[in-house]
Design an enzyme around this catalytic site. Structure first.
Site, PDB file in Angstrom:
ATOM      1  CB  SER A 138      -0.930  -0.006   1.217  1.00 28.30           C
ATOM      2  OG  SER A 138      -1.760  -1.141   1.206  1.00 28.30           O
ATOM      3  CG  HIS A 140      -1.798   3.896   3.553  1.00 28.04           C
ATOM      4  ND1 HIS A 140      -3.149   3.610   3.592  1.00 28.04           N
ATOM      5  CD2 HIS A 140      -1.178   2.700   3.389  1.00 28.04           C
ATOM      6  CE1 HIS A 140      -3.328   2.309   3.458  1.00 28.04           C
ATOM      7  NE2 HIS A 140      -2.145   1.735   3.333  1.00 28.04           N
TER       8      HIS A 140
END
Length: 389
Positions: free
Chosen positions: A282, A340
């Site tokens: 991610s 992230h």
């Protein structure tokens, strides 16, 4: 009556004896108290060290003697605070791995350009038409010697090759990344590899092995849904990012993003004391998404399940950064929001400043490699080619 009087006399004596017993005997159950009327309880052999010390001091005080009995050390606290891990080695590893990634990418671009130049030069040689006709004759005779099954297999491989050729350069590059992620996902399903997978394919600042998993965890997914979601986003933006950066530069950015996003995650976990492992691509995928959205903020995006809803890439990037910031502040643990955010900020920084700072300053390194690769050959200046912003 005399027998009854004897029994009553013994019973009263036993109860009196039990009443004057030590506090240790008060913990006896009612059945043991009743047996004290008929027989004395056997002395326990497993008395602890504290009771022995107390009995020794009591006997010494009665005899008028002074006895120095060393008291046992206090027990350690039940929950001792865990020391926070140091992040010096992961920080140095992140910087070194990022530099090596861009250095290898510069070398690969040099070799790719050199190979293309050699191919064009070979095609420009004379007698090209004669050689082409000879090749066609050779392959025609070879095809006639095959049986039906071999021809069908070759036609199937030819169709697969045509499909592969229809992909863009970014999709072909991403296909290799997807294949590696799928292989690691299969390794998670092998019980004998569980310990190795946890050690090297999960990033945890409290683990003994912390540097190598920062990169390997970016190719590691335990859930099929998690891998499909990440790889779908990467596949969607692969054509744009590779046309923007070039294949070699994209690979360097993707690998560096995995290490940098995990480094940011390490810092946040260490600061908050929430030392838990994480995995997934991610952080690196957020770098790709943020780089494209920051470079082309007016591009229109949509949701696969809601095709009627459209929004600009700039607004999508702002929304994702806001969600991850809220998750980091509120302590949501379903996703690694720190990774992230680290990946998104690295993507925005790279398209704004990083390309100028890192990639455009690779020429001295490429010249050094050119002098090692082709000593005594002046040639044209290497390193020029696609991949400019």
């Amino acid at each position: 009556m005399a027998w009854r009087g004897c029994v009553m006399h013994l019973t009263k004596t036993g109860f009196i004896r039990c009443t004057k017993a030590s506090p240790r005997d008060s913990r006896l159950n009612p059945h043991n108290q009743q047996r004290c009327a008929f027989r004395r309880e056997a002395k326990r052999a497993d008395t602890n060290k504290g009771n022995v010390s107390q009995e020794t001091e009591l006997a010494a005080s009665k005899a008028g003697e002074s006895v120095n009995v060393k008291s046992p050390p206090p027990p350690p606290p039940a929950h001792s605070p865990r020391a926070r891990p140091t992040l010096f080695k992961p920080f140095v590893f992140t910087i070194g791995f990022t530099g090596c990634s861009f250095g290898v990418a510069a070398i690969l671009q040099y070799e790719s350009l050199k190979s293309r130049f050699d191919t064009v030069r070979e095609e420009a040689k004379p007698n090209k038409e004669l050689k082409g006709s000879e090749d066609m004759t050779y392959w025609h005779n070879w095809w006639n010697q095959l049986n039906g099954v071999q021809k069908q297999l070759i036609l199937l491989l030819s169709s697969a090759d045509d499909l592969w050729s229809s992909f863009s350069e970014g999709q072909r590059t991403t296909a290799g990344i997807i294949a590696v992620n799928a292989l690691v996902l299969c390794c998670w399903r092998i019980p004998s590899l569980q310990r190795t997978m946890i050690k090297y394919f999960t990033a945890n600042p409290a683990a003994k092995t912390r540097c190598l998993p920062m990169v390997l965890s970016s190719f590691s997914h335990y859930s099929v849904f998690h891998m499909v979601a990440n790889m779908y986003v990467l596949w969607t933006f692969s054509t744009s990012i590779v046309s923007l950066l070039g294949r070699e530069q994209f690979i360097a950015v993707y690998l560096s993003a995995g290490a940098i996003s995990n480094m940011v995650s390490y810092c946040c976990k260490t600061a908050t004391g929430r030392l838990y492992p994480s995995l997934g691509a991610s952080g690196a995928v957020m770098t790709v998404l943020a780089a494209v959205c920051a470079k082309v903020p007016e591009a229109k995006l949509g949701i696969i399940l809601l095709p009627m809803v459209t929004f600009t890439a700039g607004n999508a990037l702002k929304a994702l950064i806001a969600i991850d910031t809220a998750g980091l502040v509120m302590g949501w643990r379903y996703l690694d929001h720190a990774a992230h955010l680290g990946g998104a900020l690295f993507g925005v920084w790279y398209v704004a400043y990083g390309h100028k700072v890192i990639w455009r300053n690779r020429e001295p390194f490429v010249k050094l490699w050119h002098s090692i690769r082709s000593p005594g050959n002046g040639g044209r200046r290497p390193g020029s080619g696609p991949g400019s912003l």
